[in-house]
Design a protein around this motif. Structure first.
Motif, PDB file in Angstrom:
ATOM      1  N   ALA A  51      13.097  -8.248  -0.231  1.00 24.98           N
ATOM      2  CA  ALA A  51      14.075  -7.591   0.647  1.00 24.98           C
ATOM      3  C   ALA A  51      13.854  -6.075   0.668  1.00 24.98           C
ATOM      4  N   VAL A  63      10.776  -5.352   2.717  1.00 22.10           N
ATOM      5  CA  VAL A  63      11.045  -5.475   4.153  1.00 22.10           C
ATOM      6  C   VAL A  63      11.724  -4.211   4.672  1.00 22.10           C
ATOM      7  N   SER A 106      10.768 -13.037   6.328  1.00 21.67           N
ATOM      8  CA  SER A 106      10.977 -11.588   6.203  1.00 21.67           C
ATOM      9  C   SER A 106      10.261 -10.844   7.327  1.00 21.67           C
TER      10      SER A 106
END
Length: 182
Positions: free
Chosen positions: A22, A25, A63
């Motif tokens: 995360a 990303v 993602s």
């Protein structure tokens, strides 16, 4: 049915891996030089670190999809996603062979295959379908290849190095063997 004593450890590891992806990303969404992105590294990392093959493929590609929702889509999306799926497969190869040298080899192989595959698609779509057109396409892409190498190297170092530090500091984040005690 007895609860799996490893289950909390697996959840900790999953949370660590997902949070690393995360954050990577988010790095794709901030301004950056062309092709200096974490996506190749995320695909390699996902393939190498997720025990579940479906997660190893799905999470990195999801993602990419999520970040593309913000950045926009283009005609080469199927080729780009396919190329990153190859990076996941390189990560699967790396999974049982993880070392600094093998990680470097897989990173370089991922960068090269991305360059070859995506620029071949560019040639087919936008250049004359001649030897000269192919050469022109690949020569024009060299600066982007340098950026891809740089971005993949930096983000692979951050992801794999960061995971190694977390596993060293927090043993609960380490992957447990599939059979037998930890």
């Amino acid at each position: 049915m007895t609860p799996d004593p490893q289950s909390p450890r697996r959840l900790v590891r999953l949370a660590v891996l997902v949070s690393f992806i995360a954050v990577a990303v988010l790095a794709r969404l901030i301004p950056h030089p062309p092709n200096v992105t974490p996506i190749g590294a995320i695909a390699l990392f996902g393939g190498a670190t997720f025990a579940d093959r479906r997660l190893a493929l799905t999470l990195p590609l999801a993602s990419l999809l999520i970040s593309d929702l913000f950045l926009g889509f283009h005609i080469l999306i199927p080729v780009v996603y396919g190329s990153f799926a190859v990076n996941v497969l390189l990560g699967r190869w790396l999974r049982s062979r993880r070392s600094i040298v093998n990680t470097g080899i897989a990173t370089l192989a991922g960068s090269i295959q991305f360059f070859v595959v995506t620029n071949f698609a560019c040639w087919v779509l936008w250049y004359p379908l001649t030897w000269e057109g192919l050469t022109t396409c690949y020569v024009a892409a060299i600066p982007f290849f340098q950026n891809t190498l740089w971005g993949d190297a930096v983000f692979v170092t951050v992801l794999f190095g960061g995971l190694a530090l977390v596993e060293w500091r927090f043993p609960a984040a380490r992957e447990q063997p599939a059979f037998g005690p930890a």
